[in-house]
Design an enzyme around this catalytic site. Structure first.
Site, PDB file in Angstrom:
ATOM      1  N   ASP A   1       3.783   8.560  -1.587  1.00 13.55           N
ATOM      2  CA  ASP A   1       4.884   8.807  -0.905  1.00 13.55           C
ATOM      3  C   ASP A   1       6.348   8.665  -1.436  1.00 13.55           C
ATOM      4  OD1 ASP A   1       2.832   9.040   0.900  1.00 13.55           O
ATOM      5  OD2 ASP A   1       3.593   7.135   1.949  1.00 13.55           O
TER       6      ASP A   1
HETATM    7  N1  URA Z   1      -0.954   5.012   0.593  1.00 13.89           N
HETATM    8  C1  URA Z   1      -0.009   5.509   1.434  1.00 13.89           C
HETATM    9  O1  URA Z   1       0.341   5.166   2.595  1.00 13.89           O
HETATM   10  N2  URA Z   1       0.970   6.144   0.716  1.00 13.89           N
HETATM   11  C2  URA Z   1       1.261   6.071  -0.608  1.00 13.89           C
HETATM   12  O2  URA Z   1       2.121   6.647  -1.400  1.00 13.89           O
HETATM   13  C3  URA Z   1      -0.024   6.034  -1.209  1.00 13.89           C
HETATM   14  C4  URA Z   1      -1.134   5.574  -0.501  1.00 13.89           C
END
Ligand code: URA
Length: 253
Positions: free
Chosen positions: A122
């Site tokens: 993310d």
């Molecule tokens: N889980 C999440 O919530 N975000 C990420 O970027 C990776 C794993």
């Protein structure tokens, strides 16, 4: 209209050893650009197969026999490269952003060949991201049946009790189904927050955040610290290094 070539069924079963790939895939595998780029180059007529311009990105190509050129130059398979990037928060794991925000490509332009991220982090997550031009490797690694463990350290917005941590360990129900069990270690408590290390073997969208939200808490900070046996080590944030052959093998490459 030229007859569409037929890769599957009859043709494939007679010559199972032949390496058939779509034209789009052949181009993106050559390390020149993304699959979207490949589609537009094909549509612009810049790609020829055996001397004839082919405008269909799904045209099947036999890598052993067909001669593919791009802007008149023969295409060669790029040497395979696998890198490990320590992505900072605030960078997108996509190629182009309509809003012009920074992306992981801004950090890896020095690699000199087209790379795709293996999975995603993310915008607000930092940590390890593998990028490669080996599309078969990337597909194997992101396949849900391929359970490469990924380890995260997180700061939750509340103090999490032992029973809540047990729920993460057992697996809990998310909107897209139950999660597999996770390895969870309490790292430290603060009067207001809990810091955890969590290892999951799935790569669902925003999975760690959603698992913590299912407990009524929120993730304030999330860092991916390991992919399989590969850890951040002394890689500085925002930098990348090549994976060693042994590391690639440890991920199933
Ligand atoms: N889980 C999440 O919530 N975000 C990420 O970027 C990776 C794993």
């Amino acid at each position: 209209m030229p007859k569409k070539n037929t890769p599957l069924g009859e043709r494939r079963s007679k010559v199972p050893e032949r390496q058939l790939k779509t034209l789009e895939r052949v181009l993106s595998k050559a390390g020149l650009g993304s699959r979207t780029d490949a589609r537009s180059w094909i549509a612009e007529g810049r790609v020829r197969v055996n001397g004839r311009s082919v405008l269909d990105p799904d045209h099947w190509v036999d890598l052993d026999r067909d001669r593919v050129t791009f802007d008149g130059k023969p295409l060669r398979a790029a040497a395979k490269i696998y890198i490990l990037l320590y992505k900072p928060k605030g960078y997108l794991t996509t190629y182009r952003d309509p809003e012009g925000r920074p992306t992981v490509y801004d950090l890896t332009s020095g690699v000199g060949t087209w790379l795709s991220p293996v999975g995603r982090l993310d915008l607000d997550t930092s940590g390890l991201l593998v990028m490669t031009n080996d599309t078969d490797f990337a597909e194997r690694l992101t396949n849900p049946d391929h359970h490469v463990p990924k380890t995260y350290q997180l700061k939750a917005s509340t103090v999490l009790g032992d029973e809540q941590i047990e729920q993460l360990r057992r697996g809990l129900e998310l909107s897209d189904g139950p999660t597999r069990p996770a390895l969870v270690k309490r790292l430290r408590d603060h009067p207001k927050y809990t810091h955890l290390e969590m290892t999951i073997t799935e790569g669902r969208n925003r999975q760690v955040r959603r698992m913590v939200e299912a407990l009524g808490s929120k993730v304030l900070k999330l860092v991916r610290t390991a992919i399989g046996p590969i850890r951040i080590g002394d890689l500085p944030i925002g930098k990348w290094r090549e994976l060693t052959k042994a590391e690639v093998r440890s991920l199933g490459g």
